[in-house]
Design an enzyme around this catalytic site. Structure first.
Site, short mmCIF file in Angstrom:
data_model
loop_
_atom_site.label_atom_id
_atom_site.label_comp_id
_atom_site.label_asym_id
_atom_site.label_seq_id
_atom_site.Cartn_x
_atom_site.Cartn_y
_atom_site.Cartn_z
N ARG A 65 0.84 -1.20 0.00
CA ARG A 65 0.00 0.00 0.00
C ARG A 65 0.87 1.25 0.00
O ARG A 65 0.49 2.30 -0.50
CB ARG A 65 -0.97 0.01 1.19
CG ARG A 65 -1.71 1.33 1.31
CD ARG A 65 -2.97 1.32 2.17
NE ARG A 65 -2.94 0.47 3.34
CZ ARG A 65 -2.29 0.77 4.48
NH1 ARG A 65 -1.62 1.89 4.60
NH2 ARG A 65 -2.34 -0.07 5.48
N TYR A 118 -12.69 17.88 -16.58
CA TYR A 118 -13.33 16.56 -16.51
C TYR A 118 -14.43 16.59 -15.43
O TYR A 118 -14.23 17.10 -14.32
CB TYR A 118 -12.26 15.50 -16.18
CG TYR A 118 -12.86 14.18 -15.83
CD1 TYR A 118 -13.68 13.54 -16.74
CD2 TYR A 118 -12.64 13.59 -14.60
CE1 TYR A 118 -14.28 12.33 -16.42
CE2 TYR A 118 -13.22 12.39 -14.27
CZ TYR A 118 -14.05 11.76 -15.18
OH TYR A 118 -14.64 10.58 -14.86
C1 LIG Z 1 -8.78 15.08 -18.21
C2 LIG Z 1 -9.12 13.99 -17.23
N1 LIG Z 1 -8.58 14.02 -16.00
C3 LIG Z 1 -8.86 13.07 -15.08
C4 LIG Z 1 -9.72 12.03 -15.37
C5 LIG Z 1 -10.03 10.99 -14.32
O1 LIG Z 1 -9.33 9.82 -14.62
P1 LIG Z 1 -9.84 8.31 -14.29
O2 LIG Z 1 -11.02 8.05 -15.19
O3 LIG Z 1 -8.64 7.50 -14.60
O4 LIG Z 1 -10.22 8.28 -12.86
C6 LIG Z 1 -10.29 11.95 -16.65
C7 LIG Z 1 -11.21 10.85 -17.00
O5 LIG Z 1 -11.86 10.85 -18.02
C8 LIG Z 1 -9.99 12.96 -17.60
O6 LIG Z 1 -10.51 12.94 -18.84
#
Ligand SMILES: Cc1ncc(COP(=O)(O)O)c(C=O)c1O
Length: 406
Positions: A65, A118
């Site tokens: 971990r 996102y």
């Molecule tokens: C620009 C961006 N950052 C972060 C993430 C989050 O990543 P994960 O889906 O691996 O948790 C995403 C997911 O689509 C993303 O497009």
């Protein structure tokens, strides 16, 4: 055995003189052939724990971990690719974002974040952290006046995504780092959409770079994972502490697959960009495409900024078609080669409806302000022959139009 693991741990990719080119680093940085067997690939250290020689005497790993040799190999590789010293890998991109926020934010802190990011990042800030007393101001970080104004109030950190998912609006990295520094805030850049192959945030003054390695870094739709990269040893220690506390480390197998995927990152990104440019040119000329954003096209409103801070346009295209939401949905339901799915950055072309899929958790007002319209289509252009991708889109655009006539 002690020396084997210690040797592995102390490989310093930045100090490896001949490994200075990106393509070479993508293949070699941070790993050596296994000194025990000569195995070319770093083994998958699928182990929970590590036998200790004596109390207080271990070989650098205690419990998986808190650290694992396969994960460490990936971390060295990713740090080298971003031109940084430290990286930590997480079970998903959002686990990395969560660790970042928990490590650096306290109740009463304020975050300034790009309006278009996102959707999971928005949900985390609004629905999980706000109740703990963290305030986030979502602003259009492509608007320099709004950006400067937001940073007049005390701010713990600035979080930007450029290009932004899914609108592809850019934020000026030079401006962002200048404003953040003036305000005494840290600058965090989500570099998932371009990767260090196309954009290098540390060269512009970023403090932390975030990746969903799920996307282009691993690149084959095979894993979920995340990474936080920095040049600051103290920040890195805080991130490691939090990762261990919340138990968010990446699995050895996902790290191993990502180590294989990242080897071809420079080649894949170059082909993604070539293909995306051709697809974008096709869409630009198509009479039923009403809106189009691709940072590699001269018609892109921030083309000059894209030229300054990215080395190519990337793989993502955002567009809308005549007939609005219904036509966009008909188009997405009509593709055959392109996959209708939630992901981006894979070898296969993926088409996504952000409003119902990746950005469903973003409140409608914020979506409207960020330009995430109901009819927006996001295309992550893959590595197929571009003529085949274009042919598929052409038939889907025809099908979308036919649906309107019937
Ligand atoms: C620009 C961006 N950052 C972060 C993430 C989050 O990543 P994960 O889906 O691996 O948790 C995403 C997911 O689509 C993303 O497009």
């Amino acid at each position: 055995m002690i020396t084997i693991l210690e040797e592995e741990k102390t490989v310093d990719p930045a100090a490896a003189g001949p490994l200075q080119h990106f393509e070479t680093l993508a293949l070699h940085a941070g790993t050596t052939a296994d000194p025990l067997t000569g195995a070319m690939l770093t083994p998958i250290y699928q182990t929970t724990t590590y036998r200790q020689e004596a109390v207080g005497k271990d070989k650098g790993f205690k419990y998986s971990r808190s650290g694992n040799p396969t994960v460490s190999a990936l971390e060295r590789r990713l740090a080298a690719l971003e031109g940084a010293d430290f990286a930590s890998c997480y079970s998903t991109g959002l686990a990395a974002t969560t660790a970042l926020f928990l490590a650096l934010l306290r109740s009463g802190d304020r975050v300034v974040c790009s309006q278009a990011v996102y959707g999971g990042t928005v949900r985390l800030l609004r629905q999980t952290l706000e109740p703990f007393g963290v305030e986030t101001e979502f602003i259009d970080t492509s608007d320099s006046a709004a950006f400067a104004k937001a940073l007049r109030k005390p701010t713990r950190f600035v979080f930007i995504e450029t290009p932004a998912n899914p609108t592809l609006k850019l934020s000026d990295l030079d401006l962002a780092s200048g404003l953040a520094r003036q305000a005494g805030a840290l600058l965090v850049v989500d570099n998932t959409l371009l990767t260090p192959a196309l954009q290098r945030p540390f060269d512009f003054g970023a403090d932390i770079v975030l990746h969903s390695t799920t996307k282009f870094i691993e690149g084959h739709n095979a894993t979920v994972g995340g990474a936080l990269i920095t040049r600051d040893a103290d920040l890195h220690e805080k991130l490691l502490f939090t990762r261990n506390t919340i138990g968010a480390i990446q699995s050895p197998f996902a790290a191993w697959l990502t180590l294989q995927g990242v080897k071809t990152l420079p080649l894949r990104m170059a082909r993604h960009c070539e293909n995306a440019w051709q697809v974008a040119r096709f869409l630009e000329r198509h009479p039923r495409v009403t809106e189009l954003a691709y940072p590699g096209l001269e018609s892109f409103p921030q083309f000059e900024l894209a030229q300054r801070q990215q080395s190519a346009g990337g793989a993502l295209i955002a567009f809308e078609v005549e007939g609005g939401v219904e036509a966009g949905i008909r188009l997405m339901n009509s593709v055959r080669l392109c996959a209708l799915a939630e992901n981006l950055g894979a070898a296969e072309t993926i088409i996504t409806h952000p409003v119902s899929m990746t950005h469903g958790a973003v409140p409608p007002e914020q979506r409207a302000a960020a330009g995430i319209t109901n009819g927006l289509v996001r295309l992550s252009v893959g590595l197929e022959n571009p003529d085949d991708i274009i042919a598929d889109l052409e038939q889907a655009l025809d099908a979308a139009a036919e649906g309107e006539l019937s």
